[in-house]
Design a protein around this motif. Structure first.
Motif, short mmCIF file in Angstrom:
data_model
loop_
_atom_site.label_atom_id
_atom_site.label_comp_id
_atom_site.label_asym_id
_atom_site.label_seq_id
_atom_site.Cartn_x
_atom_site.Cartn_y
_atom_site.Cartn_z
N VAL A 13 0.48 48.60 32.58
CA VAL A 13 1.65 48.99 32.41
C VAL A 13 0.50 49.20 30.63
N GLN A 14 0.22 51.02 30.61
CA GLN A 14 -0.27 51.24 30.05
C GLN A 14 0.76 51.75 28.41
N CYS A 28 7.17 56.97 33.50
CA CYS A 28 6.55 56.67 34.25
C CYS A 28 6.58 55.93 35.20
N TYR A 29 7.24 55.02 35.78
CA TYR A 29 7.72 54.57 37.48
C TYR A 29 7.33 55.42 38.05
N GLU A 75 1.89 44.65 31.32
CA GLU A 75 2.19 44.10 32.86
C GLU A 75 1.36 44.42 34.29
N PRO A 76 0.85 43.67 35.06
CA PRO A 76 0.32 44.37 35.59
C PRO A 76 1.04 44.27 37.21
N LEU A 77 1.27 45.82 37.65
CA LEU A 77 1.91 46.61 38.52
C LEU A 77 0.45 46.36 39.89
N GLN A 78 1.48 46.48 41.43
CA GLN A 78 0.74 46.92 42.26
C GLN A 78 1.74 47.81 43.28
N VAL A 79 1.32 48.75 43.83
CA VAL A 79 2.43 49.61 44.63
C VAL A 79 2.12 49.57 45.96
#
Length: 160
Positions: A13-14, A28-29, A75-79
């Motif tokens: 998350v930037q 931003c989502y 926080e790390p995101l993955q989609v």
């Protein structure tokens, strides 16, 4: 993340995605999901060169976003993405955003995309190469269950 779901976005998350409430802004989502669509396009062979050569692209017709958990800066995101259904010109997809470490589902977006002929600005059938990639994705995911949030609409829940 389910191994049958291709990871189409991964990153933190930037800082400029954080809103006045101290967590990721709702827009931003959608930005992250949009970047996931761009990556999926590349994985389906619809990269920049292919789009330019064949004058085709994808347009978004409709999207439904479910915001499930707040997420903080860094926080790390993955989609991951699941192909729900498709026809000659459209894809119905379900994107799942998870925390990159805990695997907690943070958000989901269901979207309907339309294949376009950019020269005529009209919907167009899939080209053979793209259709083959879509069929391959469908084959890989044929055992996946239908996501519980897919197809949901917005409504107030009223006591009866």
């Amino acid at each position: 993340m389910n191994p049958l779901l291709p990871i189409v976005f991964a990153g933190p998350v930037q800082p400029d995605w954080i809103d006045y409430n101290g967590h990721m802004n709702d827009a931003c989502y959608v930005l992250v999901f949009s970047r996931a669509i761009d990556q999926l396009m590349r994985e389906l062979g619809l990269d920049e060169d292919f789009r330019a050569q064949h004058q085709v692209s994808l347009y978004t017709l409709q999207s439904m976003v479910h915001y499930l958990h707040e997420v903080a800066q860094g926080e790390p995101l993955q989609v991951g993405v699941q192909l729900l259904e498709w026809d000659r010109k459209k894809l119905r997809l379900y994107f799942t955003m998870e925390h990159g470490l805990s695997g907690v589902e943070l958000a989901a977006m269901e979207t309907l995309l339309l294949h376009m002929d950019m020269a005529s600005q009209r919907p167009a059938p899939w080209l053979a190469a793209t259709e083959a990639c879509i069929q391959a994705l469908q084959q890989r995911q044929q055992t996946l269950s239908w996501p519980s949030l897919a197809g949901r609409s917005i409504a107030l829940v009223r006591p009866r």
